[in-house]
Design an enzyme around this catalytic site. Structure first.
Site, PDB file in Angstrom:
ATOM      1  N   TRP A 138       0.881  -1.175   0.000  1.00 55.23           N
ATOM      2  CA  TRP A 138       0.000   0.000   0.000  1.00 55.23           C
ATOM      3  C   TRP A 138       0.921   1.228   0.000  1.00 55.23           C
ATOM      4  CZ3 TRP A 138      -1.866   2.542   4.984  1.00 55.23           C
ATOM      5  CH2 TRP A 138      -2.852   3.502   4.725  1.00 55.23           C
ATOM      6  N   ASP A 177      -0.625  -5.341   9.696  1.00 47.60           N
ATOM      7  CA  ASP A 177      -1.637  -4.403   9.245  1.00 47.60           C
ATOM      8  C   ASP A 177      -2.810  -5.202   8.683  1.00 47.60           C
ATOM      9  OD1 ASP A 177      -3.070  -2.273   8.355  1.00 47.60           O
ATOM     10  OD2 ASP A 177      -1.707  -1.733   6.722  1.00 47.60           O
ATOM     11  N   LYS A 185     -13.175  -1.089   5.422  1.00 47.65           N
ATOM     12  CA  LYS A 185     -13.582  -1.931   4.282  1.00 47.65           C
ATOM     13  C   LYS A 185     -14.623  -2.962   4.718  1.00 47.65           C
ATOM     14  CE  LYS A 185      -9.760  -0.057   2.900  1.00 47.65           C
ATOM     15  NZ  LYS A 185      -9.289   0.648   1.744  1.00 47.65           N
TER      16      LYS A 185
END
Ligand code: PLP
Length: 391
Positions: A127, A207, A242
């Site tokens: 990311w 993460d 999300k």
């Protein structure tokens, strides 16, 4: 003093969103922005979220400040989903709310730095904001290769890094549904990774921004739990943006495992001080909404069903791409084995440009696609265009 500032290049993905919005072609396809879309191309508010927001409006009695740790009911309600049956691991794990997963990553990196981390290792590609956060916090970043050329995770690369690093260094890993590759570690790989962390003393930062979008809430947590069970100290950065579809409400949490309750309290006194000096307190609305969902079994079921619908649609799009075999020079088959919203196509920046200009298909310059941007109506056009551009 403002003349000392030099212009920064705009975020490439945000620039892409603007270009897409300005494109008047009616058959345009957005594979850029990282949000889930239904088969109709929408990103609706979850039904469970609507129900909980209504309850929040009806029952919330105050909007007075909470504190840097935010809504601890929210933080604790998530813990069984993340950590399993003994969510505090005998009082050695706790957390605090953060502004999104981004806030959690930032806090984790800043705390690691404050605790003396000399460098943080990160698999690439990743990311893009990981590198930006590490750079902004001011820790030395060392990269290693996340994936092999054949679309699988590079186990040797990650094991070499963990084994060589040691207690003054951290390794940042994705919990599941790797962004941008979709390539996750298998259960056996996670076993080896957990052993490597345990034997080296290297500090894990995990993460977890997409729990439940891969194979299920439990399945997507297993790797992370293996690491946590193997080590005395670790950080987990979590996003609900999300898996509850509350992106703009900025719902996240930071968790730490420490050696005992006293060390854990010290970690969180530091985490609170860092949070206080950056955002003071996290935004409440989205976290309170998630708490209300998780506190109510009926609403929890509505949410889990919605999450399953998302997951099944992502699987269907992946399978449809994989079943197509190849498109021009691109082998689509590995996409069927990967997880979550993203995949990386082996396309050049020129091919990305041609897809955009000649076919109104928008994707990141890296070749990353959001598979949720594909529907049963546009997937044929996408495969044909990819073949035309790469054939
Ligand atoms: N971590 C990863 C790997 C992500 O892909 C994202 C979002 O795209 C985040 C963290 C941050 O999520 P949030 O929107 O909750 O800040």
């Amino acid at each position: 003093m403002l003349e000392n500032l030099s212009p920064q290049s705009p975020d490439a993905l945000l620039a892409l969103i603007k270009m897409y919005a300005a494109d008047e072609r009616t058959d345009k396809i957005d594979l850029g922005v990282g949000v889930y879309r239904t088969g109709q191309g929408d990103t609706p508010v979850f039904e469970a979220v609507k129900q909980a927001e209504q309850k929040l409006v009806d029952t919330q009695s105050s909007k007075a400040y909470l504190g840097p740790e935010g809504d601890m009911g929210f933080v604790e309600a998530l813990m069984p989903y993340i950590f399993g049956d003994d969510p505090t691991d005998g009082g050695r794990i706790t957390g605090m709310q953060t502004p999104g997963g981004t806030g959690a990553v930032r806090l984790a990196v800043a705390l690691a730095k404050a605790a003396g981390a000399e460098r943080v290792h990160m698999g690439v590609p990743s990311w893009p904001n990981h590198a930006q956060i590490l750079n902004d916090v001011g820790v030395e970043t060392v990269t290693f290769s996340h994936a092999t050329d054949v679309g699988t995770a590079d186990l040797d690369a990650v094991l070499d890094v963990i084994k060589a690093a040691g207690p003054k260094e951290a390794v940042l890993l994705h919990g599941s549904c790797h962004n941008p590759t979709g390539i996750d570690y298998s259960d056996e790989y996670w076993d080896a990774i957990a052993d490597a962390f345990a034997s080296s003393g290297t500090f894990p930062i995990i993460d977890a921004a997409y729990q439940g979008l891969g194979h299920g809430m439990e399945e997507d947590a297993l790797g992370m739990r293996k690491v946590l069970a193997a080590v005395p100290q670790a950080f987990v950065c979590y996003s609900c943006d999300k898996n509850f579809g509350v992106y703009r409400d900025r719902v996240g949490a930071f968790y730490a495992k420490a050696e005992d309750a006293e060390q854990l309290a010290t970690v969180f006194s530091n985490a609170n001080a860092l949070a206080r000096a950056s955002w003071s307190m996290p935004p409440d609305h989205g976290a309170a909404t998630v708490r209300l969902i998780l506190d109510d079994p009926a609403m929890t079921q509505v949410w889990l069903d919605e999450l399953e619908t998302m997951r099944e649609r992502l699987r269907l799009v992946r399978k449809t791409l994989a079943d197509a075999g190849t498109a021009g020079g691109v082998d689509l088959r590995p996409i069927g084995q990967q997880n979550g919203l993203f995949a990386i196509l082996p396309v050049t920046p020129e091919q990305v440009k041609a897809l955009r200009e000649d076919h109104a298909i928008y994707m990141a310059g890296s070749g990353r696609i959001n598979v949720a941007g594909l529907t049963m109506n546009n997937i044929g056009k996408f495969i044909d265009a990819l073949a035309a551009v790469t054939g």
